[in-house]
Design an enzyme around this catalytic site. Structure first.
Site, mmCIF file in Angstrom:
data_model
loop_
_atom_site.group_PDB
_atom_site.id
_atom_site.type_symbol
_atom_site.label_atom_id
_atom_site.label_comp_id
_atom_site.label_asym_id
_atom_site.label_seq_id
_atom_site.Cartn_x
_atom_site.Cartn_y
_atom_site.Cartn_z
ATOM 1 N N LYS A 43 0.851 -1.197 0.000
ATOM 2 C CA LYS A 43 0.000 0.000 0.000
ATOM 3 C C LYS A 43 0.884 1.243 0.000
ATOM 4 C CE LYS A 43 -2.104 -1.448 3.773
ATOM 5 N NZ LYS A 43 -3.065 -1.635 4.877
ATOM 6 N N THR B 125 -8.867 9.658 7.866
ATOM 7 C CA THR B 125 -8.416 8.375 7.306
ATOM 8 C C THR B 125 -8.366 7.269 8.365
ATOM 9 O OG1 THR B 125 -6.139 9.040 7.766
ATOM 10 C CG2 THR B 125 -6.976 9.491 5.545
ATOM 11 N N GLY C 282 -8.859 4.157 10.338
ATOM 12 C CA GLY C 282 -9.430 2.848 10.015
ATOM 13 C C GLY C 282 -9.391 2.477 8.538
ATOM 14 N N THR C 283 -8.642 3.223 7.736
ATOM 15 C CA THR C 283 -8.588 2.933 6.297
ATOM 16 C C THR C 283 -8.048 1.523 6.026
ATOM 17 O OG1 THR C 283 -8.100 5.264 5.969
ATOM 18 C CG2 THR C 283 -7.745 3.844 4.098
ATOM 19 N N GLY C 284 -6.976 1.163 6.729
ATOM 20 C CA GLY C 284 -6.364 -0.151 6.511
ATOM 21 C C GLY C 284 -7.292 -1.284 6.921
ATOM 22 N N CYS C 285 -7.964 -1.115 8.066
ATOM 23 C CA CYS C 285 -8.919 -2.137 8.539
ATOM 24 C C CYS C 285 -10.007 -2.328 7.495
ATOM 25 C CB CYS C 285 -9.603 -1.702 9.840
ATOM 26 S SG CYS C 285 -8.521 -1.095 11.123
#
Ligand code: PLP
Length: 277
Positions: free
Chosen positions: A176, A209, A211-214
Site C-alpha cells: 500500500k 483516514t 481505520g482505512t487499513g482495517c
C-alpha cells in the site's frame, strides 16, 4: 458465489466506530457480505487516540471463535489487531482446525496516533501466522517490521520488501503506497516473482483516514468471497475505499482523524425513510 458470503472479522474495538472491528463490520456490509465479529482486545479509543486496552482471558477468545465456527459456515476471515502472543496462538490454532477458505491478515502494529497495538514480542507469532493466510495487507511500517528492516522510503523499495516477504512466507502481499505521499495512491499485489496486479488512484485530500487499513482488508476478504480472484477483489475494494474516503468529510465524527464514509455509495440516491415506506 450464489449466496451472501459469511465473513468473520477477528479484531480489536473502536467505540467511535471508525477503526478495528467496528469498521470491519461496516466494510463487510457495504461490500455485500454478512458481517460477523469476534473481539480480540477491547480498546478505549476515539479519533484522537488510544486511551486504554483490556484483554479477556485467551480462553474466552477461543470460546468466541468456536461459537461462530461450531454453527456458521464461514466463507472468509479477516484478522486485524491481535495484541499479544497469547491471542495470536489462539487464532493460529483455530485457523489450523477450521481452515476457512479465505483468510486476509492486516498485521496491525501501531495506530496512526502512535499507540502500540501489538506487543513487540508477538512479531514472530504474526510472521508464523502468515503460512495460514492467503493475503497479508501491511502498511509500510508493518511491511518493514515483518522483513526485519526499517520502512521503505520508495515504491520500488516497498515492492522489493514485499517480494521477499512473499518468498519467505508463501503468502500474497498487498503493498500500500498511501503513506508515501505524492499525487497518487498506488496499491499492488505482490508474490515472490514480483507485482501480479496493481491499481493506482488519485490521492484523496482528507485527514479523515482513521481505520482505512482495517476497512480495505475487510473489503478484500468480502470481495474475494463474492467474486473470486485477488485482482478483481482489489479493483472493487480500492474503488469502494476511494469513494468512502471521498465522503469522509461529510461525516462529522470527532476532533481527530475521523472515519471514512463506509456507506457513501450505498446511500447515494436513496431518500432517507424510503426503506420504511
Ligand atoms: N484500533 C484498532 C482496534 C485497530 O485494529 C486499528 C487498525 O489498524 C487501529 C486502531 C488503527 O487505526 P488508524 O487507522 O487510526 O491507524
Amino acid at each position: 458465489m450464489s449466496h451472501i458470503p459469511r465473513v468473520l472479522a477477528i479484531a480489536g474495538t473502536d467505540p467511535t466506530g471508525g477503526a478495528g472491528l467496528h469498521a470491519d463490520l461496516k466494510s463487510i456490509s457495504a461490500n455485500g457480505g454478512y458481517a460477523m465479529g469476534v473481539i480480540t482486545v477491547l480498546v478505549a479509543q476515539n479519533t484522537r487516540g488510544v486511551r486504554e486496552m483490556h484483554c479477556a482471558p485467551p480462553a474466552f477468545l477461543e470460546q468466541q471463535l468456536d461459537a461462530v465456527s461450531d454453527d456458521v459456515v464461514i466463507d472468509a476471515v479477516k484478522i486485524g489487531m491481535l495484541g499479544s502472543s497469547e491471542y495470536a496462538a489462539v487464532v493460529a490454532s483455530w485457523l489450523e482446525a477450521v481452515r476457512p477458505p479465505v483468510v486476509v491478515l492486516d498485521p496491525v502494529m501501531i495506530s496512526t496516533s502512535g499507540h502500540r497495538l501489538l506487543d513487540s514480542s508477538a512479531l514472530d507469532d504474526v510472521r508464523r501466522m502468515l503460512r495460514l493466510v492467503d493475503l497479508v495487507t501491511p502498511n509500510l511500517l508493518e511491511l518493514g517490521a515483518l522483513v526485519g528492516e526499517s520502512s521503505a522510503h520508495s515504491w520500488d523499495e516497498a515492492v522489493e520488501q514485499a517480494e521477499r516477504l512473499a518468498a519467505s512466507s508463501g503468502t500474497l502481499v498487498l503493498v500500500k503506497g498511501g503513506h508515501l505521499g505524492g499525487e497518487s495512491s498506488p496499491d499492488a499485489l505482490v508474490n515472490a516473482d514480483g507485482v501480479v496486479a496493481s491499481v493506482v488512484t488519485d490521492r484523496v485530500a482528507t485527514h479523515n483516514t482513521h481505520g482505512t487499513g482495517c476497512s480495505l482488508s475487510s473489503a478484500l476478504a468480502t470481495n474475494f468471497a463474492l467474486h473470486g480472484g485477488w485482482e478483481r477483489a482489489l479493483s472493487l475494494s480500492k474503488a469502494w475505499l476511494t469513494d468512502s474516503l471521498g465522503g469522509a468529510d461529510e461525516l462529522e465524527v470527532g476532533a481527530g482523524h475521523g472515519p471514512v464514509h463506509h456507506f457513501r455509495s450505498l446511500w447515494r440516491g436513496i431518500p432517507v425513510g424510503a426503506v420504511a415506506d
